[in-house]
Scaffold this motif. Structure first.
Motif, PDB file in Angstrom:
ATOM      1  N   ALA A   1       0.796  -1.148  -0.280  1.00  0.00           N
ATOM      2  CA  ALA A   1       0.158   0.226   0.027  1.00  0.00           C
ATOM      3  C   ALA A   1       1.003   1.117  -0.022  1.00  0.00           C
ATOM      4  O   ALA A   1       1.834   1.232   0.822  1.00  0.00           O
TER       5      ALA A   1
ATOM      6  N   GLN B 233      -5.087   2.524   0.614  1.00  0.00           N
ATOM      7  CA  GLN B 233      -4.650   1.326  -0.031  1.00  0.00           C
ATOM      8  C   GLN B 233      -4.546   0.184   1.162  1.00  0.00           C
ATOM      9  O   GLN B 233      -4.527  -0.794   1.058  1.00  0.00           O
TER      10      GLN B 233
ATOM     11  N   SER C 266      -6.317  -3.314   1.675  1.00  0.00           N
ATOM     12  CA  SER C 266      -6.912  -3.733   0.697  1.00  0.00           C
ATOM     13  C   SER C 266      -6.847  -5.002   0.196  1.00  0.00           C
ATOM     14  O   SER C 266      -7.574  -5.664  -0.546  1.00  0.00           O
TER      15      SER C 266
ATOM     16  N   SER D 287      -1.327  -0.841  -4.502  1.00  0.00           N
ATOM     17  CA  SER D 287      -2.707  -1.441  -4.712  1.00  0.00           C
ATOM     18  C   SER D 287      -3.467  -0.602  -5.537  1.00  0.00           C
ATOM     19  O   SER D 287      -4.492  -0.386  -5.052  1.00  0.00           O
ATOM     20  N   ARG D 288      -2.934   0.191  -6.308  1.00  0.00           N
ATOM     21  CA  ARG D 288      -3.441   0.771  -7.265  1.00  0.00           C
ATOM     22  C   ARG D 288      -4.570  -0.037  -8.177  1.00  0.00           C
ATOM     23  O   ARG D 288      -4.086  -1.135  -8.524  1.00  0.00           O
TER      24      ARG D 288
ATOM     25  N   GLU E  95      -7.203   8.430  -7.001  1.00  0.00           N
ATOM     26  CA  GLU E  95      -6.060   7.961  -6.341  1.00  0.00           C
ATOM     27  C   GLU E  95      -4.993   9.259  -6.017  1.00  0.00           C
ATOM     28  O   GLU E  95      -4.422   9.073  -5.128  1.00  0.00           O
TER      29      GLU E  95
END
Length: 463
Positions: free
Chosen positions: A129, A134, A137, A281-282, A434
């Motif tokens: 993350a 994030q 996630s 974690s995009r 984001e």
């Protein structure tokens, strides 16, 4: 000039090009496409049946497509477990996760057995993350993997995460040893060499201009035709252009990469001293790893979208997102701010609705097979694709030919221009979402909602 990986591979080999097809030919199996999928299929066919006459044609040179220009991250399907379970059920989802990990090891075994110096390093992967939104996630999918007894990930202490990833940008991390990195151009050219050694006939500079179905089928080229008992179409991102019935089954989107000049001392200083791949974690992830000669490669998916599945000229040019990539590289690694960039590049990936590849028989024909839709994560899964297509060609009854992966596309995008405009809307919403999260702000509800359209396919665009 070829993309960096492929050019580096070509510079290190002294193998002449395979001549274009001139005149008519006859074979048992004709494979169209000289990337990972086509070459793995050819090799596996000859390994199982050395007497089989296999002929492969490639429009350019082997590896000129995605196989010679990807990020070099050989990853499993662990992160896609929920998608696999939703589509195929628990039993098949578990099998596919396990098979995807086995393929990563099998690629390394193959390279060692055949003397392919593809910089294969089985050093694992780190899912991280990079902003507070994030964090956590990855927890649910890890929990599901744990419940099924197939979890290879462990959460690492933050200090160890940042040391292993070489960057203080990371706020948490899960590590799995079941992943590798490769020099993708060297791998695909090595596969080509092995295929030739096994007796596969290869004609480069030979594009398919048409296909006449039948028994035998006929593959037409500019200067000849090939009559084949069975045909394998391994065109990947070019499949939708060649066969309009697949135009809505994938969206063609770029993944863009940057690589530095060698800086081994700095790599040692920041802690990147092995082949671990790192992914945040995009939705369209950042991914990076070092190279044995001390370079840093960083990429990001989900940038240029093609209208109507067209192959845009920009896909064969330096990345138009080079400033963004350079900025990301410096944010992750301030110590590399003054290191020169050796090259940038991009290329088309065939992103399916599910984020998974699919296979089948063209128009229900018993002797024409296809497989594509790797969605930017094909280094490891293409080895599975070779097993699937070789099994179909040989008429085998096994777990691959019984898998629902061979039932064709599992979803369709809307028609143009809705698909293209919708893709841009979703991409831009993801960027805004984001960006807000990176700066500690709550993203707009609309952007969160739009981003869910892309999030369903899981981590993508890094292999």
């Amino acid at each position: 000039m070829r993309p960096f990986w492929l050019q580096q591979a070509l510079d290190s080999e002294a193998v002449p090009a395979c001549p274009p097809l001139a005149g008519d030919s006859r074979c048992d199996v004709c494979i169209v496409g000289g990337g990972y999928t086509g070459l793995w299929t050819a090799v596996m066919l000859k390994q199982q049946n050395p007497q089989l006459d296999v002929l492969l044609i490639e429009a350019d040179i082997c590896g000129a497509g995605a196989s010679g220009r990807n990020g070099g991250c050989a990853l499993s399907w662990s992160a896609k477990y929920f998608t696999l379970e939703r589509l195929f059920g628990v039993q098949e989802a578990v099998r596919l996760v396990q098979a995807s990990e086995q393929s990563i090891h099998a690629i390394g075994d193959f390279c060692r057995a055949h003397g392919i110096d593809a910089d294969y390093r089985l050093d694992g992967t780190l899912y991280t993350a990079t902003n507070p939104a994030q964090v956590g996630s990855t927890d649910k999918v890890i929990g599901a993997l744990q419940q099924q007894g197939i979890n290879s990930f462990q959460r690492l202490p933050l200090e160890q995460v940042q040391r292993m990833a070489g960057s203080a940008r990371h706020l948490e991390g899960w590590f799995s040893p079941a992943a590798a990195t490769v020099q993708p151009g060297k791998l695909v050219r090595g596969l080509r060499r092995v295929a030739l050694g096994l007796g596969v006939r290869i004609h480069e500079g030979t594009a398919m201009t048409g296909l006449q179905e039948g028994a035998p089928a006929e593959v037409h080229t500019a200067k000849g035709r090939i009559r084949a008992d069975r045909v394998v179409l391994a065109l990947n991102a070019w499949m939708a252009r060649a066969f309009p019935q697949f135009e809505r089954s994938v969206a063609i989107v770029s993944s863009d990469m940057i690589i530095t000049e060698p800086c081994p001392e700095l790599m040692q200083q920041i802690g990147l001293d092995n082949g671990v791949s790192v992914l945040d974690s995009r939705i369209f992830v950042h991914y990076y790893h070092n190279t044995p000669d001390g370079r840093l490669m960083l990429g990001k998916g989900g940038n240029t979208f093609a209208y109507g599945g067209r192959m845009l000229p920009v896909f064969d040019q330096p990345s138009p997102y080079a400033p963004l990539l350079r900025r990301s590289l410096t944010e992750f690694f301030p110590a590399l701010a003054e290191v020169d960039v050796a090259a940038t590049w991009n290329g088309p990936s065939d992103r399916s609705v599910t984020g998974l590849p699919f296979f089948g028989r063209l128009n229900g024909q018993a002797n024409v097979f296809y497989g594509f839709g790797y969605s930017g994560s094909g280094v490891g899964p293409c080895h599975m694709g070779g097993q699937i297509l070789a099994s179909l060609v040989l008429g085998q009854d096994n777990a691959w030919t019984r898998s629902p992966l061979v039932n064709g596309p599992l979803g369709y995008f809307p028609p143009e221009p809705i698909r293209y405009l919708g893709s841009l809307m979703v991409r831009n919403a993801i960027r805004r979402k984001e960006h807000a999260e990176d700066h500690g702000h709550r993203p707009r509800r609309l952007d969160v909602g739009l981003a869910r359209f892309a999030a369903a396919a899981g981590k993508a665009d890094k292999g």
